[in-house]
Write an enzyme that holds these catalytic residues in place. Structure first.
Site, PDB file in Angstrom:
ATOM      1  N   GLU A 253      -3.093   7.764  -4.064  1.00  0.00           N
ATOM      2  CA  GLU A 253      -3.656   7.183  -5.279  1.00  0.00           C
ATOM      3  C   GLU A 253      -4.965   7.857  -5.671  1.00  0.00           C
ATOM      4  OE1 GLU A 253      -2.209   2.927  -4.683  1.00  0.00           O
ATOM      5  OE2 GLU A 253      -4.060   2.696  -5.803  1.00  0.00           O
TER       6      GLU A 253
ATOM      7  N   HIS B 231      -1.504   0.082  -9.924  1.00  0.00           N
ATOM      8  CA  HIS B 231      -2.136  -0.800  -8.924  1.00  0.00           C
ATOM      9  C   HIS B 231      -2.775  -2.028  -9.589  1.00  0.00           C
ATOM     10  CE1 HIS B 231      -3.889  -0.794  -4.614  1.00  0.00           C
ATOM     11  NE2 HIS B 231      -3.654  -2.030  -5.051  1.00  0.00           N
TER      12      HIS B 231
ATOM     13  N   ARG C 277       0.855  -1.188   0.000  1.00  0.00           N
ATOM     14  CA  ARG C 277       0.000   0.000   0.000  1.00  0.00           C
ATOM     15  C   ARG C 277       0.892   1.239   0.000  1.00  0.00           C
ATOM     16  NH1 ARG C 277      -3.488  -2.740  -1.523  1.00  0.00           N
ATOM     17  NH2 ARG C 277      -5.532  -3.177  -0.606  1.00  0.00           N
TER      18      ARG C 277
HETATM   19  P1  NAD Z   1      -0.852 -11.146   5.267  1.00  0.00           P
HETATM   20  O1  NAD Z   1      -1.705 -10.689   6.395  1.00  0.00           O
HETATM   21  O2  NAD Z   1      -0.827 -12.579   4.927  1.00  0.00           O
HETATM   22  O3  NAD Z   1       0.666 -10.680   5.514  1.00  0.00           O
HETATM   23  C1  NAD Z   1       1.021  -9.442   6.027  1.00  0.00           C
HETATM   24  C2  NAD Z   1       2.225  -9.659   6.936  1.00  0.00           C
HETATM   25  O4  NAD Z   1       2.705  -8.385   7.343  1.00  0.00           O
HETATM   26  C3  NAD Z   1       1.882 -10.439   8.216  1.00  0.00           C
HETATM   27  O5  NAD Z   1       2.773 -11.513   8.364  1.00  0.00           O
HETATM   28  C4  NAD Z   1       2.035  -9.410   9.318  1.00  0.00           C
HETATM   29  O6  NAD Z   1       2.481  -9.985  10.542  1.00  0.00           O
HETATM   30  C5  NAD Z   1       3.074  -8.491   8.705  1.00  0.00           C
HETATM   31  N1  NAD Z   1       3.146  -7.185   9.353  1.00  0.00           N
HETATM   32  C6  NAD Z   1       2.200  -6.525  10.064  1.00  0.00           C
HETATM   33  N2  NAD Z   1       2.704  -5.381  10.548  1.00  0.00           N
HETATM   34  C7  NAD Z   1       3.999  -5.318  10.145  1.00  0.00           C
HETATM   35  C8  NAD Z   1       5.063  -4.396  10.364  1.00  0.00           C
HETATM   36  N3  NAD Z   1       4.883  -3.313  11.123  1.00  0.00           N
HETATM   37  N4  NAD Z   1       6.263  -4.650   9.809  1.00  0.00           N
HETATM   38  C9  NAD Z   1       6.468  -5.758   9.068  1.00  0.00           C
HETATM   39  N5  NAD Z   1       5.500  -6.669   8.843  1.00  0.00           N
HETATM   40  C10 NAD Z   1       4.283  -6.449   9.364  1.00  0.00           C
HETATM   41  O7  NAD Z   1      -1.308 -10.268   4.020  1.00  0.00           O
HETATM   42  P2  NAD Z   1      -1.039 -10.586   2.474  1.00  0.00           P
HETATM   43  O8  NAD Z   1      -2.170 -11.358   1.917  1.00  0.00           O
HETATM   44  O9  NAD Z   1       0.346 -11.099   2.329  1.00  0.00           O
HETATM   45  O10 NAD Z   1      -1.147  -9.097   1.868  1.00  0.00           O
HETATM   46  C11 NAD Z   1      -0.238  -8.084   2.284  1.00  0.00           C
HETATM   47  C12 NAD Z   1      -0.696  -6.737   1.787  1.00  0.00           C
HETATM   48  O11 NAD Z   1      -0.477  -6.648   0.388  1.00  0.00           O
HETATM   49  C13 NAD Z   1      -2.186  -6.449   1.941  1.00  0.00           C
HETATM   50  O12 NAD Z   1      -2.480  -5.922   3.202  1.00  0.00           O
HETATM   51  C14 NAD Z   1      -2.500  -5.491   0.832  1.00  0.00           C
HETATM   52  O13 NAD Z   1      -2.505  -4.166   1.310  1.00  0.00           O
HETATM   53  C15 NAD Z   1      -1.360  -5.673  -0.143  1.00  0.00           C
HETATM   54  N6  NAD Z   1      -1.817  -6.155  -1.468  1.00  0.00           N
HETATM   55  C16 NAD Z   1      -1.629  -5.368  -2.564  1.00  0.00           C
HETATM   56  C17 NAD Z   1      -2.028  -5.826  -3.798  1.00  0.00           C
HETATM   57  C18 NAD Z   1      -1.851  -4.993  -5.036  1.00  0.00           C
HETATM   58  O14 NAD Z   1      -2.721  -5.015  -5.897  1.00  0.00           O
HETATM   59  N7  NAD Z   1      -0.762  -4.284  -5.200  1.00  0.00           N
HETATM   60  C19 NAD Z   1      -2.632  -7.086  -3.941  1.00  0.00           C
HETATM   61  C20 NAD Z   1      -2.796  -7.856  -2.801  1.00  0.00           C
HETATM   62  C21 NAD Z   1      -2.390  -7.383  -1.567  1.00  0.00           C
END
Ligand code: NAD
Length: 320
Positions: free
Chosen positions: A267, A285, A238
């Site tokens: 965005e 995105h 994000r």
């Molecule tokens: P997830 O919940 O499986 O993984 C997120 C990880 O980040 C977790 O392991 C969590 O413990 C960790 N985390 C939380 N706070 C943190 C911090 N302060 N420092 C480091 N790590 C931290 O989620 P996911 O399915 O892997 O998705 C991750 C993110 O990717 C989503 O929240 C979303 O915003 C983003 N995303 C973007 C797109 C895109 O189109 N670009 C697509 C899918 C997801």
């Protein structure tokens, strides 16, 4: 009587049909962004809301919807929803995890390769008719083999990126508030480290944490000053996790070498200076944008919505 549902933007056509059979559907707009006033006006008599990451579902929106039972977000990130307030009002919130993991990890690798090997810059060069023949020093980039990939957020997508990165002989270090299981670390060849160590050691830094108050501007001036001046920064998580003005400065001052971005702080606006930099790859995105994944996301969002409306526990209930 069928439940009344507001859909903020159209889903893929085949999924629209299945939703229309089950609910009394109101489609808000087919524009990219739904005007806030319209959202506020249309939500008032709805029991269900199916929305996207571009819709800000805050206290004001929730207060306008006294009958609302469920907010089904068609995304895994839920930073666009006031989760605590929804919960306090007894409203369920769901997301679409897992189905988009592989597509987003693929796109992350695409950005790593595109920045390290200067693909977009080289493509522009060809189109401008500048390719006059093979040259020993034409578009030299960084080789991935042996370099260190620092993954911030070692959840579903972070781990899927690590799996792919192994095939490129990248060494993987990661930071996450929750350390992964030792067996998984071994399987992925991933080494846990502090955030500070990650900034100092990584050749490529890739962000995969959720946007929360704790991760807002997780990378700003101070963090850029810790990085290698050859570092490549990738963000497919994000936008606001990265201080975009500090990124521009870091790129201009040679504090890091390149950046690959799929998401932006404000965005759909992008810091204007990024647009003219050759060492930056910019995507609109599209992390999860494959036919398969977007279809699965739509289906998951609809399934969650219907489960919530029926009073069942939705499959992808977001715990607060
Ligand atoms: P997830 O919940 O499986 O993984 C997120 C990880 O980040 C977790 O392991 C969590 O413990 C960790 N985390 C939380 N706070 C943190 C911090 N302060 N420092 C480091 N790590 C931290 O989620 P996911 O399915 O892997 O998705 C991750 C993110 O990717 C989503 O929240 C979303 O915003 C983003 N995303 C973007 C797109 C895109 O189109 N670009 C697509 C899918 C997801």
């Amino acid at each position: 009587m069928k439940p009344r549902v507001l859909l903020t933007h159209p889903l893929l056509p085949e999924v629209m049909d299945c939703l229309e059979k089950e609910v009394e559907l109101e489609l808000a707009t087919s524009e990219a962004l739904l005007p806030r006033e319209e959202l506020l006006a249309r939500i008032s008599d709805k029991q269900g809301l199916l929305c996207f990451l571009t819709d800000q579902i805050d206290r004001e929106v929730i207060d306008r919807a006294p009958e609302l039972k469920i907010i089904a977000n068609c995304a895994v990130g839920v930073n666009n929803i006031d989760l605590k307030y929804a919960r306090s009002r007894g409203i369920l919130v769901t997301n679409t995890p897992d189905v988009l993991t592989e597509a987003t990890a693929d796109l992350t690798l695409a950005l790593i390769l595109a920045t390290a090997r200067r693909l977009v810059e080289a493509d522009r060069f060809c189109r401008q008719g500048k390719f006059l023949g093979w040259q020993i020093d034409l578009f030299l980039g960084q080789e991935l083999t042996g370099r260190v990939l620092g993954i911030i957020g070692f959840g579903r997508i972070g781990r899927a990126v690590a799996r792919r990165a192994r095939a490129f002989n990248l060494k993987i270090i990661y930071h996450d508030p929750q350390r992964a299981d030792i067996l998984l670390e071994r399987e992925l060849g991933a080494e846990f480290c502090s955030l500070e160590e990650l900034f100092q050691r990584a050749d490529i830094i890739s962000i995969h944490a959720p946007l929360t108050p704790q991760t807002h501007h997780l990378i700003s001036r101070k963090e850029f000053s810790m990085m290698k001046n050859t570092a490549i920064l990738i963000n497919t998580a994000r936008g606001p996790i990265l201080d975009e003005k500090a990124l521009v400065e870091a790129l201009k001052n040679g504090k890091i070498q390149a950046a690959g971005l799929d998401v932006y702080e404000n965005e759909p606006s992008i810091e204007p200076e990024l647009l003219s930099m050759d060492n930056v790859v910019l995507l609109p995105h599209i992390g999860s944008a494959t036919f398969e994944t977007r279809r699965k996301m739509c289906l998951a969002a609809v399934k969650n919505l219907l489960q919530g409306l029926r009073g069942e526990r939705p499959e992808n209930l977001v715990e607060v």
